[in-house]
Design a protein around this motif. Sequence first.
Motif, short mmCIF file in Angstrom:
data_model
loop_
_atom_site.label_atom_id
_atom_site.label_comp_id
_atom_site.label_asym_id
_atom_site.label_seq_id
_atom_site.Cartn_x
_atom_site.Cartn_y
_atom_site.Cartn_z
N PHE A 1 -8.31 -12.87 -0.79
CA PHE A 1 -8.81 -14.04 0.00
C PHE A 1 -7.37 -14.89 0.32
O PHE A 1 -7.53 -16.35 0.28
N ASP A 2 -6.33 -14.44 0.07
CA ASP A 2 -5.04 -15.09 0.66
C ASP A 2 -4.81 -16.22 -0.65
O ASP A 2 -4.16 -17.11 -0.28
N VAL A 3 -5.34 -15.83 -1.83
CA VAL A 3 -5.08 -16.64 -2.99
C VAL A 3 -4.88 -15.90 -4.25
O VAL A 3 -5.20 -14.89 -4.48
N VAL A 4 -3.67 -16.30 -5.13
CA VAL A 4 -3.32 -15.75 -6.15
C VAL A 4 -4.52 -16.02 -7.34
O VAL A 4 -4.84 -17.28 -7.70
N LEU A 5 -5.22 -15.06 -7.96
CA LEU A 5 -6.35 -15.35 -8.52
C LEU A 5 -6.02 -15.13 -10.25
O LEU A 5 -6.85 -15.75 -11.00
N GLY A 6 -5.10 -14.58 -10.47
CA GLY A 6 -4.69 -14.35 -11.96
C GLY A 6 -3.87 -13.11 -12.16
O GLY A 6 -3.25 -12.78 -11.00
N THR A 7 -3.66 -12.51 -13.39
CA THR A 7 -3.05 -11.40 -13.55
C THR A 7 -4.19 -10.14 -14.17
O THR A 7 -5.21 -10.43 -14.83
N ILE A 8 -3.65 -9.10 -13.69
CA ILE A 8 -4.46 -7.77 -14.15
C ILE A 8 -3.32 -6.82 -15.17
O ILE A 8 -2.28 -6.69 -14.45
N PRO A 9 -3.94 -6.40 -16.24
CA PRO A 9 -2.60 -5.63 -16.96
C PRO A 9 -2.34 -4.38 -16.24
O PRO A 9 -2.96 -3.84 -15.69
N PHE A 10 -0.92 -4.22 -16.31
CA PHE A 10 -0.33 -2.92 -15.77
C PHE A 10 -0.46 -2.91 -14.12
O PHE A 10 0.01 -1.90 -13.82
N LYS A 11 -0.88 -3.86 -13.57
CA LYS A 11 -1.28 -3.94 -12.05
C LYS A 11 0.25 -3.80 -11.34
O LYS A 11 0.37 -2.82 -10.55
N GLY A 12 1.41 -4.41 -11.98
CA GLY A 12 2.62 -4.15 -11.28
C GLY A 12 3.17 -2.98 -11.26
O GLY A 12 3.95 -2.33 -10.28
N GLN A 13 2.98 -2.29 -12.43
CA GLN A 13 3.25 -0.88 -12.73
C GLN A 13 2.67 0.23 -11.87
O GLN A 13 3.18 0.96 -11.09
N VAL A 14 1.42 -0.19 -11.51
CA VAL A 14 0.52 0.55 -10.59
C VAL A 14 1.12 0.66 -9.31
O VAL A 14 1.40 1.59 -8.75
N LEU A 15 1.35 -0.58 -8.72
CA LEU A 15 1.81 -0.86 -7.40
C LEU A 15 3.03 -0.11 -7.37
O LEU A 15 3.35 0.41 -6.43
N ASN A 16 4.11 -0.41 -8.29
CA ASN A 16 5.48 0.19 -8.12
C ASN A 16 5.36 1.74 -8.12
O ASN A 16 6.13 1.93 -7.16
N GLU A 17 4.68 2.22 -9.02
CA GLU A 17 4.69 3.75 -9.15
C GLU A 17 3.84 4.43 -7.73
O GLU A 17 4.32 5.23 -7.25
N MET A 18 2.81 3.77 -7.24
CA MET A 18 2.28 4.27 -6.16
C MET A 18 3.09 3.94 -4.80
O MET A 18 3.14 5.03 -4.02
N ALA A 19 3.66 2.78 -4.83
CA ALA A 19 4.55 2.51 -3.68
C ALA A 19 5.72 3.55 -3.60
O ALA A 19 6.09 4.17 -2.53
N ALA A 20 6.36 3.86 -4.64
CA ALA A 20 7.33 4.74 -4.95
C ALA A 20 7.01 6.16 -4.29
O ALA A 20 7.66 6.82 -3.60
N PHE A 21 5.87 6.51 -4.73
CA PHE A 21 5.13 7.87 -4.53
C PHE A 21 5.08 8.05 -3.00
O PHE A 21 5.45 9.06 -2.59
N TRP A 22 4.49 6.98 -2.24
CA TRP A 22 4.20 7.05 -0.89
C TRP A 22 5.26 7.14 -0.11
O TRP A 22 5.71 7.59 0.97
N PHE A 23 6.37 6.20 -0.46
CA PHE A 23 7.56 6.05 0.31
C PHE A 23 8.26 7.35 0.36
O PHE A 23 8.76 7.90 1.31
N GLU A 24 8.31 8.12 -1.01
CA GLU A 24 8.95 9.54 -1.10
C GLU A 24 8.13 10.69 -0.25
O GLU A 24 8.52 11.24 0.65
N ALA A 25 6.76 10.44 -0.23
CA ALA A 25 6.03 11.27 0.46
C ALA A 25 6.05 11.33 1.90
O ALA A 25 5.73 12.11 2.71
N THR A 26 6.29 10.14 2.31
CA THR A 26 6.33 9.88 3.82
C THR A 26 7.86 9.65 4.47
O THR A 26 8.08 9.48 5.53
N ALA A 27 8.88 10.01 3.67
CA ALA A 27 10.34 9.70 3.96
C ALA A 27 10.55 10.82 5.32
O ALA A 27 11.44 10.53 5.85
N ASP A 28 9.79 11.87 5.22
CA ASP A 28 10.36 12.72 6.56
C ASP A 28 9.50 12.14 7.77
O ASP A 28 9.87 12.52 8.88
#
Length: 322
Positions: free
Chosen positions: A55-82
Amino acid sequence: MSKPVDEQILRAQLGKTLGATDFPELGEKYEGKVRDSYVRDGKRTLVATDRLSAFDVVLGTIPFKGQVLNEMAAFWFEATADLVPNHVINVPDPAVMVARECQLLPVEFVMRAYMTGVTSTSIWTHYQKGARSFCGHDLPDGMRKNQALPKAILTPSTKAEKGEHDRSVSRAEILEMGVLSAADFDRAADMCARVFAFGQQEALRRGLILVDTKYEIGRKPDGTLCFIDEIHTPDSSRYWYADDYQARFDRGEEPRGLDKEYVRRTLAEQGYKGDGPPPRLTDDVRVEAARRYIQVCELVTGKPFVPDADEPLARIKRNLGL
């Protein structure tokens, strides 16, 4: 599929989430809703915090969320690099990505394949109020919530200042506002359509429906456009399970989702739609959200998620040699 992350590990991390960062050694700081980034010498160091924004508002924190986002972003960047260029240089920490500094285009590029959503900018919210045109796309009468659109569409939105709401707009409005040229808009639109189609295909191979997503696009110093920030993470995208989508839709039930829509719905059920201070997220909601983030990460990447339970600030300093 690997064994689920133990709930005790998730609960133990509730007090060690990464809510804020302060790394002046990395350069000038820019704080987003979820990522803190630091710019120096043509490089941008993006730290994916555990903050949850909806809702465009920071609501709090979620355990390991940053690690999940970073790993998934890295996965997709690599998968779509071509398919399309991106800004990644390397990933030195579970929550950190080092990238080339790019000029951010002042538009969010949102691809949608289904009639859904609960926010003020969602296609279903507009359709429910009687709109039959959305961001320049004509919509047929008689559609139901969560129904597949006749085809995937691009529905850009303006980038709001912090605390304000994004606004869905059409290509014509973007050009009229003068924030992008027609050539840049059309080039970006083509890039988004290709990556979204690829993401849908890959998600379906893993038993998931990639429902919608938003992309950030930047301009490299040489003028070429590239994908930045993240691709197809649970923060930027909506995922549903494919196996029972149709049966649930036929019964008028909500699809089973694996994204932050769970948190949005939890707050919406409490009457919160983004105005005023949000209700506090309970520990149970934070743990369940973490479980869902981790589950979608494992499903999409095809690899077991290995949580790094070290204190995140000290670990990042160590891994970046600060």
